[in-house]
Structures are given as structure tokens and as C-alpha cells.
Design an enzyme around this catalytic site. Sequence first.
Site, short mmCIF file in Angstrom:
data_model
loop_
_atom_site.label_atom_id
_atom_site.label_comp_id
_atom_site.label_asym_id
_atom_site.label_seq_id
_atom_site.Cartn_x
_atom_site.Cartn_y
_atom_site.Cartn_z
N TYR A 50 69.52 99.10 103.20
CA TYR A 50 69.35 99.50 102.06
C TYR A 50 70.86 99.23 100.95
O TYR A 50 71.56 99.29 101.49
CB TYR A 50 69.05 100.94 102.06
CG TYR A 50 67.99 101.22 102.72
CD1 TYR A 50 66.81 100.59 102.74
CD2 TYR A 50 67.55 102.53 103.17
CE1 TYR A 50 65.56 100.73 103.32
CE2 TYR A 50 66.41 102.85 103.83
CZ TYR A 50 65.40 102.09 103.83
OH TYR A 50 64.19 102.32 104.22
N SER A 204 56.78 105.80 101.42
CA SER A 204 55.93 105.66 100.23
C SER A 204 54.78 106.57 100.12
O SER A 204 53.52 106.24 99.95
CB SER A 204 55.46 104.07 100.06
OG SER A 204 54.86 104.04 98.76
N PRO A 205 54.88 107.92 100.52
CA PRO A 205 53.76 108.94 100.78
C PRO A 205 52.91 109.18 99.49
O PRO A 205 51.93 109.72 99.58
CB PRO A 205 54.64 110.21 101.11
CG PRO A 205 56.02 110.04 100.64
CD PRO A 205 56.22 108.59 100.52
N LEU A 206 53.64 108.94 98.48
CA LEU A 206 52.94 109.28 97.06
C LEU A 206 51.96 107.97 96.61
O LEU A 206 51.10 108.09 95.95
CB LEU A 206 53.82 109.32 95.82
CG LEU A 206 54.52 110.96 96.20
CD1 LEU A 206 55.23 111.15 94.85
CD2 LEU A 206 53.49 112.01 96.38
N GLY A 207 52.18 106.87 97.30
CA GLY A 207 51.25 105.77 97.04
C GLY A 207 51.33 105.07 95.98
O GLY A 207 52.39 105.06 95.22
N PHE A 210 51.04 107.06 90.94
CA PHE A 210 52.11 107.16 89.73
C PHE A 210 52.44 105.81 89.47
O PHE A 210 53.00 105.78 88.07
CB PHE A 210 53.23 107.97 90.12
CG PHE A 210 52.80 109.54 90.51
CD1 PHE A 210 52.79 110.24 89.34
CD2 PHE A 210 53.03 110.03 91.58
CE1 PHE A 210 52.28 111.69 89.60
CE2 PHE A 210 52.82 111.41 91.90
CZ PHE A 210 52.22 112.22 90.70
N GLU A 212 50.57 102.69 89.54
CA GLU A 212 49.29 101.82 89.25
C GLU A 212 48.33 102.30 88.36
O GLU A 212 48.03 103.72 88.81
CB GLU A 212 48.92 101.12 90.39
CG GLU A 212 49.91 100.19 90.94
CD GLU A 212 49.35 99.75 92.48
OE1 GLU A 212 47.91 99.38 92.30
OE2 GLU A 212 50.13 99.35 93.06
#
Length: 291
Positions: A50, A204-207, A210, A212
Site C-alpha cells: 500500500y 470493497s464491501p460497498l462494491g 457508488f 458505476e
Amino acid sequence: MGNIQPFSRIIAGTMTWGQWGKQLSKSDKIELMHHCLEVGITTFDHADIYGGYTNETDFGAAFSESEIIRENIQLISKCGIQYVCDARDNRIKHYEYSKDYIIWSAEESLRNLKMDYLDLFLLHRPSPLMLPEEIATAITQLKKEGKILEFGVSNFTPAQIKMLETIIPVTGNQVEFSLTADKVMYDGTLDDIVANKRLAMSWSPLGAYFGEENESTQRIGRVLETLTKKYSATEDQLLLAWILKHPAEVHPVVGTTDKNRLANAMKATKIEMELQDWFMLLEANQGHKVP
């Protein structure tokens, strides 16, 4: 999960804290660490790569001045991805899982973080060339020396975990999982986690919701519009609540540095999503009724 300290149900992902994102100052990082603890987030997720191999050093410098007690937090880090950047002499992105490299990488993470041990150490991505014997020898030594408490993997299939477990136990698996990235519900990954009582973590739990604009996210939006009113919750809280309902007891790794969104994420753990609402969201994403 062996000796592992209980991880907070929401994990703070540090990937965007530094050069790959918000470039927070040392004082900002200290403030954010304290805020996480105040809202109940005690687990911090790292990886050596990171920030182009800079995040752990920056986090360590901030933590050492934070006056937070080490035993009050849990640290996850990962190794194995050899990234092409100024910090490494790599000609091509590749994976390295030799015994000596794994040991060096864990020790390097500890030096950078200014810590004595990692609560959980993960292999970041599977390599076609990995040898279970090499990995097991390294992990056994690191555990024996108290440098890591538990060992896990990230982005591994059940078959790859089974291969490792011919020699060494695997505590957890961190995978991509969200309403819009639900493959792990169907390919055996989450089944393996439930069956073997592994620690499940989702990055990336919200996918894509927000980020696309497509037919799937539009359908999800229409369902969320009704559910936000029903549950008096925000869209991101409901997307997390959807993951949290899965029997794998998934720990979402939340990458935001926004204090309100971190607090909201913890509040999502209190939402009991009704069964049919869960399937309404699943259907909205997939665009068809379940079989």
C-alpha cells in the site's frame, strides 16, 4: 480462531490513508485512529504494497505518537505481491512466496509499523508457483518467534486453501464480497469459510454501487430508496447490513477516511435486515428472481 484477539466487526482499511489516496498528515492519521477506537473499530488492515510500500511506515510513525495501547488494537498485514515501483527493483509485477521472502516481509512490516507482532498475516494473492512446504516453514517460524499470532490468506479459492492445509492451518480469507460482487457466495468460497469456521473479511464491501452507473446499480438504487426509509438508515449502511447478514459472519474492510462514514459503518452492525429485503437487493443486483 486460535489465540486471535476478537477483531472489530468493521475493519478500517488503510490503503487510501497515504500516497494511494488521501495523503493524510501524521496528525490526521492519529486523529483518525482515535476516532476509529471511539466508534468501536479496533482492527486495522494493511498490506506491504500500500502506498508503494510506504503506508506501513507512515502508520507506524503516527501510531507511535498516538498514545494508543498496542494491545487495544489488532493489526492485519499482507505479503507476496511484488509491485513495480521506486521502492523495489522489480521488472514486472509478480508474486514471491519463498520461505526467506515471507519471513523477511513480515519482519519488514513489523519494522515499518514499529510493532512487535501482527495479529494476522495474510498471503495477499495466490501464486501458481507457491509451495505449501515453503509457506508452512516460514509461517511456523514466525509464529514460534511471536512475530505473527495467526496466519491467513486473501483472494484464495477453497482448493488453494485446501492445498495449504495439507501442512498448515489457515485462519481466515479476505476476499472481494459485496452486493455487486457476489461470486464468492456461489463458488464455494464462503461455504468453505462457514464449514471451517474461518475469519471472513471482505474488501470493497460497498462494491460498484457508488462508482458505476448501470442497470444493476439503478435497480439497487430503487430498492434502497424504499429501504432507507424503512430502516432509517443510509445507503452505505444497508449495503453493509446486506453483507453482515451472511452466515459467514463477514468483517467488511471499510476503506473510507471519512469519520461520519466510519461511524455509520459501525451502526450498520446493529441493523437486522429482514429476509425478504435481503432477497429484494439480491434480485435487484442480478436482474432476475432467484431460481
